[in-house]
Design a protein around this motif. Structure first.
Motif, PDB file in Angstrom:
ATOM      1  N   ARG A  44       0.832  -1.205   0.000  1.00 36.50           N
ATOM      2  CA  ARG A  44       0.000   0.000   0.000  1.00 36.50           C
ATOM      3  C   ARG A  44       0.867   1.256   0.000  1.00 36.50           C
ATOM      4  NH1 ARG A  44      -3.266  -3.216   3.534  1.00 36.50           N
ATOM      5  NH2 ARG A  44      -2.234  -2.336   5.374  1.00 36.50           N
ATOM      6  N   ALA A  45       1.924   1.241   0.812  1.00 36.46           N
ATOM      7  CA  ALA A  45       2.806   2.404   0.874  1.00 36.46           C
ATOM      8  C   ALA A  45       3.490   2.634  -0.473  1.00 36.46           C
ATOM      9  CB  ALA A  45       3.851   2.215   1.976  1.00 36.46           C
ATOM     10  N   ALA A  46       3.927   1.565  -1.115  1.00 35.82           N
ATOM     11  CA  ALA A  46       4.575   1.702  -2.417  1.00 35.82           C
ATOM     12  C   ALA A  46       3.610   2.288  -3.441  1.00 35.82           C
ATOM     13  CB  ALA A  46       5.096   0.348  -2.888  1.00 35.82           C
ATOM     14  N   ALA A  47       2.360   1.839  -3.405  1.00 39.52           N
ATOM     15  CA  ALA A  47       1.365   2.365  -4.351  1.00 39.52           C
ATOM     16  C   ALA A  47       1.159   3.861  -4.139  1.00 39.52           C
ATOM     17  CB  ALA A  47       0.045   1.610  -4.189  1.00 39.52           C
ATOM     18  N   GLY A  62       2.123   9.423  -5.822  1.00 39.21           N
ATOM     19  CA  GLY A  62       2.627  10.753  -5.500  1.00 39.21           C
ATOM     20  C   GLY A  62       3.742  11.179  -6.434  1.00 39.21           C
ATOM     21  N   LEU A  63       4.643  10.233  -6.752  1.00 37.58           N
ATOM     22  CA  LEU A  63       5.730  10.522  -7.677  1.00 37.58           C
ATOM     23  C   LEU A  63       5.182  10.912  -9.043  1.00 37.58           C
ATOM     24  CD1 LEU A  63       8.740  10.399  -8.563  1.00 37.58           C
ATOM     25  CD2 LEU A  63       8.450   7.942  -8.860  1.00 37.58           C
ATOM     26  N   GLU A  64       4.178  10.165  -9.519  1.00 40.06           N
ATOM     27  CA  GLU A  64       3.611  10.459 -10.833  1.00 40.06           C
ATOM     28  C   GLU A  64       2.850  11.779 -10.834  1.00 40.06           C
ATOM     29  OE1 GLU A  64       1.504   6.850 -11.685  1.00 40.06           O
ATOM     30  OE2 GLU A  64       3.336   5.816 -12.363  1.00 40.06           O
ATOM     31  N   ALA A  65       2.186  12.100  -9.736  1.00 34.67           N
ATOM     32  CA  ALA A  65       1.503  13.396  -9.652  1.00 34.67           C
ATOM     33  C   ALA A  65       2.507  14.540  -9.704  1.00 34.67           C
ATOM     34  CB  ALA A  65       0.683  13.468  -8.361  1.00 34.67           C
ATOM     35  N   ALA A  66       3.634  14.371  -9.019  1.00 33.16           N
ATOM     36  CA  ALA A  66       4.670  15.408  -9.040  1.00 33.16           C
ATOM     37  C   ALA A  66       5.274  15.550 -10.428  1.00 33.16           C
ATOM     38  CB  ALA A  66       5.747  15.088  -8.005  1.00 33.16           C
ATOM     39  N   LEU A  67       5.549  14.419 -11.094  1.00 29.25           N
ATOM     40  CA  LEU A  67       6.077  14.478 -12.458  1.00 29.25           C
ATOM     41  C   LEU A  67       5.086  15.157 -13.402  1.00 29.25           C
ATOM     42  CD1 LEU A  67       7.683  10.918 -12.729  1.00 29.25           C
ATOM     43  CD2 LEU A  67       8.913  13.096 -12.707  1.00 29.25           C
ATOM     44  N   ASP A  84       9.858   2.180  10.622  1.00 28.74           N
ATOM     45  CA  ASP A  84      10.685   1.541  11.646  1.00 28.74           C
ATOM     46  C   ASP A  84      11.313   0.244  11.149  1.00 28.74           C
ATOM     47  OD1 ASP A  84      10.119   3.543  13.445  1.00 28.74           O
ATOM     48  OD2 ASP A  84       8.441   2.490  14.365  1.00 28.74           O
ATOM     49  N   ASP A  85      10.559  -0.560  10.392  1.00 22.23           N
ATOM     50  CA  ASP A  85      11.018  -1.887  10.002  1.00 22.23           C
ATOM     51  C   ASP A  85      11.546  -1.967   8.579  1.00 22.23           C
ATOM     52  OD1 ASP A  85      10.228  -2.778  12.503  1.00 22.23           O
ATOM     53  OD2 ASP A  85       8.209  -3.285  11.812  1.00 22.23           O
ATOM     54  N   TYR A  86      11.213  -1.005   7.753  1.00 21.93           N
ATOM     55  CA  TYR A  86      11.637  -1.042   6.353  1.00 21.93           C
ATOM     56  C   TYR A  86      11.481   0.351   5.750  1.00 21.93           C
ATOM     57  CZ  TYR A  86       6.634  -1.050   5.298  1.00 21.93           C
ATOM     58  OH  TYR A  86       5.319  -0.713   5.231  1.00 21.93           O
ATOM     59  N   GLY A  87      12.038   0.515   4.566  1.00 24.76           N
ATOM     60  CA  GLY A  87      11.879   1.755   3.813  1.00 24.76           C
ATOM     61  C   GLY A  87      11.559   1.439   2.373  1.00 24.76           C
ATOM     62  N   ILE A  88      11.021   2.440   1.674  1.00 30.06           N
ATOM     63  CA  ILE A  88      10.702   2.290   0.257  1.00 30.06           C
ATOM     64  C   ILE A  88      11.218   3.509  -0.492  1.00 30.06           C
ATOM     65  CG2 ILE A  88       8.879   2.083  -1.482  1.00 30.06           C
ATOM     66  CD1 ILE A  88       7.187   0.645   0.612  1.00 30.06           C
ATOM     67  N   GLU A  89      12.017   3.252  -1.497  1.00 31.73           N
ATOM     68  CA  GLU A  89      12.510   4.320  -2.368  1.00 31.73           C
ATOM     69  C   GLU A  89      12.264   3.919  -3.820  1.00 31.73           C
ATOM     70  OE1 GLU A  89      16.515   5.667  -1.651  1.00 31.73           O
ATOM     71  OE2 GLU A  89      16.443   4.993   0.432  1.00 31.73           O
ATOM     72  N   ILE A  90      11.568   4.767  -4.531  1.00 29.77           N
ATOM     73  CA  ILE A  90      11.335   4.589  -5.964  1.00 29.77           C
ATOM     74  C   ILE A  90      11.553   5.960  -6.580  1.00 29.77           C
ATOM     75  CG2 ILE A  90       9.666   3.968  -7.763  1.00 29.77           C
ATOM     76  CD1 ILE A  90       8.297   2.169  -5.621  1.00 29.77           C
ATOM     77  N   SER A  91      12.574   6.109  -7.395  1.00 28.15           N
ATOM     78  CA  SER A  91      12.938   7.446  -7.866  1.00 28.15           C
ATOM     79  C   SER A  91      13.090   7.487  -9.382  1.00 28.15           C
ATOM     80  CB  SER A  91      14.249   7.898  -7.213  1.00 28.15           C
ATOM     81  OG  SER A  91      15.370   7.308  -7.835  1.00 28.15           O
ATOM     82  N   GLU A  92      13.102   8.712  -9.914  1.00 34.27           N
ATOM     83  CA  GLU A  92      13.347   8.935 -11.331  1.00 34.27           C
ATOM     84  C   GLU A  92      14.195  10.185 -11.510  1.00 34.27           C
ATOM     85  OE1 GLU A  92      12.534   6.794 -13.433  1.00 34.27           O
ATOM     86  OE2 GLU A  92      10.614   5.854 -12.959  1.00 34.27           O
TER      87      GLU A  92
END
Length: 371
Positions: free
Chosen positions: A254-257, A262-267, A340-348
């Protein structure tokens, strides 16, 4: 420089030295300075005596615009900035208004102390930290081509990383494979060393943004982040993806989605004339009401980079940055989120065009699952 009232500009950031002169060598661990004045049609590179051949090989400067300090100035009580003041005195500029990059990574406290102590009483020193950085923001077509070729290398290195990383694989071996891909390049273009090594946290380490790797093995079920950058002629195209070595938790999906939306809205908000903060606002509005929060910036301008960073040091995509975007600016948009337990990074990495954002790399924008 005229707008700032500067008589001379002393450049010490290796990226800015490269931009203005072409100087490109791994010699920035000792002081090297590029002096820009109004009455010369070339800047003057000042560096260590043994690096003369590096200047000959890489710069467009005439020999009389390359000045050398002796090895007596290296790791001694003498300091090369005293040599610089002597040259300014010869040019009758030592008592003028001098711009220096006070926040440059390799302009040390001791360098500044030695410099100001050697100056005559009438001299005025001004902070010119971002003067060249802002001149670098809008890229030429040649610079854009370097970014695009670097992005192809990023694609290949990311593919290799995704293929290599898996349960039972040593993290250092995966790092070696990624490095080989970055240096061997893609589409006939060889790669260069990145200003930041690939960042490859795994497991709970993904909750921290800047970890590298160990010699431990990847474990089934854990998340892995891979952030890297292909480099061509020192121009960087950073790229980040997150993978799970097994079925990810529902909350991570869910967090990744949310992050991707959000990334696509910013782009989508990118176009000439809008401000950097308005692009961030599009991200913030898209993720509002979700479990994802991010107070730090979601991106920054990028281009030439030397260790320790590929960040250009000018525009940031965050609230308060009212810089208007212009065609051929290049940014790395990285809305990383760390729990706390993990992170998510998806960048362009993307280029601003007349029609909006042109994403430089072509890698599926998704949370990667490796069973």
């Amino acid at each position: 420089m005229r707008d700032r009232g500067l008589d001379v500009l002393l450049v010490t950031d290796p990226a800015n030295i490269y931009y203005l002169s072409g100087y490109d060598a791994y010699s920035f661990y000792v002081p090297q300075i590029l002096a820009v004045t109004h009455d010369r049609d070339q800047p003057v590179w000042i560096g260590r005596e043994q690096d003369l051949t590096c200047a000959r090989e890489t710069t467009w400067l005439d020999r009389e615009h390359v000045l050398l300090y002796s090895d007596d100035y290296v790791d001694s009580e003498l300091h090369p900035m005293e040599f610089v003041v002597d040259r300014l005195d010869e040019w009758e500029l030592a008592d003028g208004t001098i711009g220096v990059e006070l926040d440059a990574d390799y302009y040390t406290a001791r360098a500044h102390q030695a410099f100001t102590a050697a100056l005559p009483t009438g001299a005025a020193v001004e902070d010119a930290t971002k003067l060249v950085n802002y001149c670098r923001m809008v890229k030429s077509e040649a610079e854009i081509e370097y970014h695009q070729r670097a992005a192809a290398i990023s694609e290949r290195a990311m593919e290799v990383g995704i293929e290599t990383i898996g349960p039972g694989v040593r993290k250092c071996d995966a790092a070696a494979a990624v490095h080989e891909a970055l240096y061997s390049g893609a589409d006939g273009t060889g790669g260069d060393y990145p200003a930041i090594v690939p960042l490859m946290p795994a497991g709970e380490g993904t909750g921290s943004p800047h970890l590298t790797w160990t010699d431990e093995e990847y474990e089934a079920g854990e998340p892995v982040i891979l952030e890297l950058a292909g480099v061509v002629n020192r121009y960087h195209s950073p790229l980040t993806r997150t993978m799970f070595l097994g079925e990810p938790p529902a909350e991570a999906e869910r967090a990744a989605a949310v992050i991707i939306d959000g990334l696509e809205a910013a782009l989508d908000a990118v176009e000439p004339g809008v401000t950097a903060e308005s692009v961030e606002r599009a991200w913030r509005e898209e993720i509002a009401g979700t479990t994802v929060e991010k107070e730090s910036r979601i991106g920054y301008s990028t281009g030439i980079g030397y260790p320790p960073s590929w960040v250009e040091g000018s525009v940031s995509i965050r609230p308060g940055d009212e810089t208007e975007l212009r065609p051929n600016m290049v940014f790395h948009m990285i809305p990383g989120v760390w729990f706390d337990d993990y992170g998510i990074e998806i960048s362009e990495s993307f280029r601003v065009t007349e029609d909006g954002a042109e994403v430089l790399a072509d890698v599926p924008r998704e949370l990667i699952v490796k069973e």
